[in-house]
Design an enzyme around this catalytic site. Structure first.
Site, mmCIF file in Angstrom:
data_model
loop_
_atom_site.group_PDB
_atom_site.id
_atom_site.type_symbol
_atom_site.label_atom_id
_atom_site.label_comp_id
_atom_site.label_asym_id
_atom_site.label_seq_id
_atom_site.Cartn_x
_atom_site.Cartn_y
_atom_site.Cartn_z
ATOM 1 N N HIS A 243 0.707 -1.258 -0.007
ATOM 2 C CA HIS A 243 0.052 -0.012 0.109
ATOM 3 C C HIS A 243 0.848 1.232 -0.079
ATOM 4 O O HIS A 243 1.784 1.407 0.596
ATOM 5 C CB HIS A 243 -0.983 -0.118 1.285
ATOM 6 C CG HIS A 243 -1.942 0.883 1.199
ATOM 7 N ND1 HIS A 243 -2.049 2.140 1.524
ATOM 8 C CD2 HIS A 243 -3.349 0.808 0.457
ATOM 9 C CE1 HIS A 243 -3.136 3.006 1.072
ATOM 10 N NE2 HIS A 243 -4.010 2.000 0.462
ATOM 11 N N GLU A 302 -7.695 -5.265 -0.936
ATOM 12 C CA GLU A 302 -8.229 -5.790 -1.934
ATOM 13 C C GLU A 302 -8.193 -7.600 -1.873
ATOM 14 O O GLU A 302 -9.099 -8.254 -2.514
ATOM 15 C CB GLU A 302 -7.662 -5.908 -3.239
ATOM 16 C CG GLU A 302 -7.570 -4.149 -3.455
ATOM 17 C CD GLU A 302 -8.752 -3.609 -3.885
ATOM 18 O OE1 GLU A 302 -9.780 -4.061 -3.366
ATOM 19 O OE2 GLU A 302 -8.696 -2.508 -4.450
HETATM 20 N N1 CMC Z 1 4.100 -7.446 -4.706
HETATM 21 C C1 CMC Z 1 5.459 -7.609 -4.941
HETATM 22 N N2 CMC Z 1 6.124 -6.446 -4.772
HETATM 23 C C2 CMC Z 1 5.605 -5.040 -4.550
HETATM 24 C C3 CMC Z 1 4.169 -5.219 -4.006
HETATM 25 C C4 CMC Z 1 3.544 -6.363 -4.416
HETATM 26 N N3 CMC Z 1 2.177 -6.292 -4.097
HETATM 27 N N4 CMC Z 1 3.917 -3.848 -3.945
HETATM 28 C C5 CMC Z 1 5.070 -3.275 -3.899
HETATM 29 N N5 CMC Z 1 6.211 -4.020 -4.344
HETATM 30 C C6 CMC Z 1 7.350 -3.773 -4.507
HETATM 31 C C7 CMC Z 1 7.715 -2.818 -5.580
HETATM 32 O O1 CMC Z 1 8.075 -3.564 -6.713
HETATM 33 C C8 CMC Z 1 8.829 -1.973 -5.256
HETATM 34 O O2 CMC Z 1 10.031 -2.575 -5.557
HETATM 35 P P1 CMC Z 1 11.300 -2.255 -6.124
HETATM 36 O O3 CMC Z 1 11.870 -1.173 -5.061
HETATM 37 O O4 CMC Z 1 12.280 -3.132 -6.197
HETATM 38 O O5 CMC Z 1 11.098 -1.469 -7.442
HETATM 39 C C9 CMC Z 1 8.762 -1.791 -3.784
HETATM 40 O O6 CMC Z 1 7.965 -2.840 -3.322
HETATM 41 C C10 CMC Z 1 8.111 -0.294 -3.610
HETATM 42 O O7 CMC Z 1 6.911 -0.272 -4.368
HETATM 43 P P2 CMC Z 1 6.206 0.986 -4.756
HETATM 44 O O8 CMC Z 1 5.852 0.855 -6.079
HETATM 45 O O9 CMC Z 1 7.119 2.197 -4.240
HETATM 46 O O10 CMC Z 1 4.969 1.089 -3.875
HETATM 47 P P3 CMC Z 1 3.799 2.083 -4.160
HETATM 48 O O11 CMC Z 1 3.508 2.881 -2.727
HETATM 49 O O12 CMC Z 1 3.886 2.652 -5.333
HETATM 50 O O13 CMC Z 1 2.819 1.008 -4.237
HETATM 51 C C11 CMC Z 1 0.881 -0.301 -4.594
HETATM 52 C C12 CMC Z 1 1.437 0.532 -3.812
HETATM 53 C C13 CMC Z 1 -0.259 -0.633 -4.005
HETATM 54 C C14 CMC Z 1 0.612 0.263 -6.112
HETATM 55 C C15 CMC Z 1 1.718 -1.708 -4.570
HETATM 56 O O14 CMC Z 1 1.883 -2.176 -3.365
HETATM 57 C C16 CMC Z 1 0.938 -2.858 -5.620
HETATM 58 O O15 CMC Z 1 1.120 -2.609 -6.962
HETATM 59 N N6 CMC Z 1 0.279 -3.487 -4.996
HETATM 60 C C17 CMC Z 1 -0.404 -4.440 -5.691
HETATM 61 C C18 CMC Z 1 -1.775 -4.181 -6.213
HETATM 62 C C19 CMC Z 1 -2.929 -3.889 -5.136
HETATM 63 O O16 CMC Z 1 -2.738 -4.659 -4.461
HETATM 64 N N7 CMC Z 1 -3.364 -2.716 -5.263
HETATM 65 C C20 CMC Z 1 -4.526 -2.361 -4.388
HETATM 66 C C21 CMC Z 1 -4.008 -1.057 -3.321
HETATM 67 S S1 CMC Z 1 -5.226 -1.142 -2.111
HETATM 68 C C22 CMC Z 1 -6.370 -0.583 -2.698
HETATM 69 C C23 CMC Z 1 -6.558 1.091 -2.620
HETATM 70 O O17 CMC Z 1 -6.493 1.605 -1.435
HETATM 71 O O18 CMC Z 1 -6.549 1.849 -3.706
#
Ligand code: CMC
Length: 360
Positions: A243, A302
């Site tokens: 998240h 989710e």
């Molecule tokens: N699985 C594997 N790796 C992950 C995941 C995941 N679910 N989420 C983050 N990471 C990794 C990501 O690849 C990154 O790695 P690196 O630094 O090596 O590139 C690191 O963790 C940091 O990620 P980020 O992209 O900076 O994190 P963010 O704050 O942009 O991401 C997120 C938040 C929700 C987009 C992400 O965790 C994600 O894609 N989760 C899967 C999709 C999901 O479940 N979405 C629903 C979110 S909750 C509903 C809502 O409130 O909207």
């Protein structure tokens, strides 16, 4: 420059507070735990709308009347709309609503996903749409309009708990989109359409369908560790984990996990499916921790949304529409709050393109 606007405060709000450090969600002064204890969506809607609209003597009755009004919009559904995925079809139908700013327009927008999603699912399956019953609760009526059967108290309570849990959540992407549009003084329908478009992406509200795809692909608890390891090795993200704001477990995941357990207690979930989900969750958390020791990645809303909506009979392509059914209350309240500030949202960009050539 901050590409994801992490930690940027872009609005002040009385609506909700997401405490990512302690895993707490407050909606208008009440904790999520208190709200879901006696969950009924209409009550949370009244809470969100308070002060932004004149309160009606009976919001449930007014919302029932709005569902009946919205149902009439289906009479002229263009057959081409039925070929679209449910959330896109719903967006096309909502686009036909007036762009007003009063409570009646707001309630029509709240009623729209509850009426359109079940109706679209039935029409796409070649069945006729079922008309709403004004006196029913919003959650019970939605389930009945989808299946034709009166839902059990456990099913109604589970949907109510889901809708309450997702009703509002700070400045998430879709809510921010709603506020940006509201700041231009376009009407509420325009704000809701922008929000819905932001919601459908897999990084926001489009994740629960892929959560079920993940369970299907993992197939058995024994196979889950290998399947998850292979996904992570390929650099894939595990849907339902991680998240932007929470650095601990998303409190909404527990609110929904307990609803899923209640459904299981009532025999409304296949125990093997629940066992598979719990095994996938445990394994995913272990492997994410090993892979990213410095970036806490925990279960988000989710993951159990997917199980809960599946158990209620929603097909996975309708999950984003059901998310919208709950979040629309938050979108509208935020749009009103933003409009009241009277301030256009207009940030700057950093130009990194070429400069014009100096004349020779
Ligand atoms: N699985 C594997 N790796 C992950 C995941 C995941 N679910 N989420 C983050 N990471 C990794 C990501 O690849 C990154 O790695 P690196 O630094 O090596 O590139 C690191 O963790 C940091 O990620 P980020 O992209 O900076 O994190 P963010 O704050 O942009 O991401 C997120 C938040 C929700 C987009 C992400 O965790 C994600 O894609 N989760 C899967 C999709 C999901 O479940 N979405 C629903 C979110 S909750 C509903 C809502 O409130 O909207």
């Amino acid at each position: 420059m901050n590409a994801g606007l992490e930690d940027v405060v872009a609005a002040s709000t009385v609506l909700s507070d997401v405490d990512g450090k302690n895993g707490r969600l407050i909606i208008r002064g009440s904790s999520l735990d208190d709200l879901v204890a006696n969950a009924r969506y209409e009550n949370v809607l009244a809470l969100l709308f308070a002060g932004f609209f004149p309160q009606t003597p009976s919001l449930p009755a007014a919302l029932g009347a709005a569902r009946a009004e919205i149902f009439d919009h289906l009479i002229t559904v263009d057959p081409a709309v039925l070929t679209l995925p449910p959330v896109d079809a719903m967006r096309a139908l909502i686009a036909r609503l007036d762009d007003g700013d009063d409570l009646s327009a707001a309630l029509r927008l709240v009623a729209a996903p509850a009426v359109f999603i079940p109706a679209l699912l039935r029409l796409k399956a070649g069945k006729s749409a079922i008309a709403p019953k004004r006196a029913s609760s919003h959650a019970a009526d939605t389930l009945r309009m989808m299946t034709g059967d009166i839902p059990s108290p456990e099913q109604t309570a589970a949907l109510d708990r889901y809708l309450v849990t997702v009703a509002d959540h700070g400045l998430n992407a879709s809510t921010f989109a709603a506020r940006v549009v509201a700041s231009t003084r376009a009407g509420m329908t325009s704000s809701v359409l922008a929000a819905l478009s932001a919601l459908k992406g897999p990084l926001h509200g489009g994740a629960p369908g892929p959560v079920l795809d993940m369970l299907d692909a993992a197939a058995t608890p024994d196979n889950a560790p290998n399947w998850i390891a292979a996904e992570l090795a390929r650099g894939e993200r595990l849907m339902g984990f991680g998240h932007r704001v929470y650095r601990v477990r998303d409190p909404r995941a527990d609110a929904l996990k307990s609803a899923v357990r209640l459904l299981a207690g009532a025999g409304a979930i296949d125990p093997a499916r629940l066992a598979l989900a719990e095994a996938v969750e445990r394994t995913a958390l272990d492997q994410l921790k090993a892979k990213k020791p410095d970036r806490p990645l925990d279960t988000n809303v989710e993951f159990y949304t997917a199980l809960l909506l599946e158990a209620l009979g929603f097909p996975r392509q309708a999950f984003t529409g059901v998310f919208a059914m709950g979040r629309v209350g938050g979108w509208i309240a935020h749009a009103r709050e933003q409009a009241e500030t009277g301030r256009l949202i207009r940030p700057r960009s950093l130009y990194i393109g070429p400069q014009p050539q100096a004349a020779a």
